[in-house]
Design an enzyme around this catalytic site. Structure first.
Site, short mmCIF file in Angstrom:
data_model
loop_
_atom_site.label_atom_id
_atom_site.label_comp_id
_atom_site.label_asym_id
_atom_site.label_seq_id
_atom_site.Cartn_x
_atom_site.Cartn_y
_atom_site.Cartn_z
N ARG A 1 0.86 -1.18 0.00
CA ARG A 1 0.00 0.00 0.00
C ARG A 1 0.89 1.23 0.00
O ARG A 1 1.95 1.23 0.61
CB ARG A 1 -0.87 -0.03 1.25
CG ARG A 1 -1.94 1.02 1.32
CD ARG A 1 -2.83 0.80 2.53
NE ARG A 1 -3.75 -0.29 2.26
CZ ARG A 1 -4.32 -1.05 3.19
NH1 ARG A 1 -4.06 -0.84 4.46
NH2 ARG A 1 -5.14 -2.01 2.86
N ASN B 1 -0.97 -0.39 13.35
CA ASN B 1 -0.41 -1.37 12.41
C ASN B 1 0.78 -2.04 13.07
O ASN B 1 1.72 -1.36 13.48
CB ASN B 1 0.10 -0.66 11.15
CG ASN B 1 -0.99 -0.05 10.34
OD1 ASN B 1 -1.93 -0.72 9.94
ND2 ASN B 1 -0.86 1.24 10.07
N ASP C 1 4.67 -4.32 6.77
CA ASP C 1 3.41 -4.56 7.46
C ASP C 1 3.34 -6.04 7.82
O ASP C 1 3.44 -6.90 6.95
CB ASP C 1 2.25 -4.17 6.54
CG ASP C 1 0.91 -4.36 7.20
OD1 ASP C 1 0.53 -5.53 7.43
OD2 ASP C 1 0.22 -3.36 7.47
N ASP D 1 0.72 -7.65 9.13
CA ASP D 1 -0.63 -8.18 9.07
C ASP D 1 -1.52 -7.83 10.26
O ASP D 1 -2.64 -7.37 10.07
CB ASP D 1 -0.64 -9.71 8.88
CG ASP D 1 0.38 -10.19 7.88
OD1 ASP D 1 0.40 -9.65 6.76
OD2 ASP D 1 1.19 -11.07 8.22
N ASP E 1 -3.31 -6.00 13.32
CA ASP E 1 -3.65 -4.62 13.63
C ASP E 1 -4.46 -4.61 14.92
O ASP E 1 -5.11 -5.61 15.26
CB ASP E 1 -4.51 -4.00 12.52
CG ASP E 1 -3.83 -4.06 11.17
OD1 ASP E 1 -2.76 -3.46 11.03
OD2 ASP E 1 -4.38 -4.71 10.26
N ASP F 1 -7.11 -9.34 11.89
CA ASP F 1 -6.33 -10.01 10.84
C ASP F 1 -5.43 -11.15 11.34
O ASP F 1 -4.37 -11.42 10.77
CB ASP F 1 -5.49 -8.99 10.05
CG ASP F 1 -6.36 -7.94 9.40
OD1 ASP F 1 -7.51 -8.27 9.02
OD2 ASP F 1 -5.92 -6.79 9.27
N GLU G 1 -4.87 -13.76 8.56
CA GLU G 1 -3.90 -13.29 7.58
C GLU G 1 -2.48 -13.42 8.13
O GLU G 1 -1.56 -13.86 7.44
CB GLU G 1 -4.19 -11.84 7.20
CG GLU G 1 -3.24 -11.27 6.19
CD GLU G 1 -3.49 -9.80 5.88
OE1 GLU G 1 -2.71 -9.25 5.09
OE2 GLU G 1 -4.43 -9.21 6.43
#
Length: 180
Positions: free
Chosen positions: A23, A87, A103, A105, A107, A120, A123
């Protein structure tokens, strides 16, 4: 970091552990520039996703990056109050006016009433296996989760809303001085 100054605009790139850009934010304004951390402001910023989808941020936000902690924290000013989005991520680096981090994953979303939710986990577990996160990385991630939960529960650091409002007021003053 010596060349950057308060009021400058930077880019932000989030990567995944495999090195792909996940992102990117087209701009953020530097509010504070310290040795160990940077505080940014986002207002109506275009965000580009890995798949090319673009969207604009909905509310103004303060974004705190630390060179040592395994998280960055977004304070979103909503009509219902301040919400925080933490994050779980590597400490940031700065390259060519771009803040970069990985990142990881997980959060933590903190609601205006102080309650929070870890997001998440599926993930994280999938990517942890796929990309073979090291034991050191996994330990750093869970240590940071515990650290953030402590800060949130005790309303410390930025999770004490007055601190977020102070930073926002500081930004409004900066914005006025830039216009002059």
């Amino acid at each position: 970091m010596n060349k950057l100054q308060v009021g400058d605009t930077v880019f932000v790139h989030a990567y995944k552990h495999n090195g792909s850009v996940y992102r990117s934010w087209e701009s953020a304004i530097i509010l504070l520039l310290e040795e160990d951390y940077i505080v940014l402001v986002n207002e109506d910023v275009t965000v580009t996703e890995l798949n090319g989808r673009k969207w604009k941020t909905n509310e103004p936000a303060i974004w705190i990056f630390n060179r040592k902690n395994w998280s960055n924290i977004i304070c979103m000013f909503k009509e219902s109050g301040i919400n925080y989005y933490c994050n779980i991520a590597s400490p940031f680096i700065m390259e060519q006016n771009t803040i970069k981090y990985i990142d990881y994953d997980l959060d933590i979303k903190v609601f205006a009433d102080g309650s929070y939710k870890i997001l998440d986990l599926k993930e994280f577990n999938r990517n942890r296996i796929t990309w073979k996160y090291s034991r050191d990385i996994i330990n750093a991630i869970w240590t940071e989760i515990d650290n953030l939960k402590h800060l949130i529960k005790n309303k410390l650091f930025i999770f004490e809303n007055n601190k977020a409002f102070e930073l926002w007021d500081q930004y409004l003053e900066l914005k006025q001085s830039i216009k002059k």
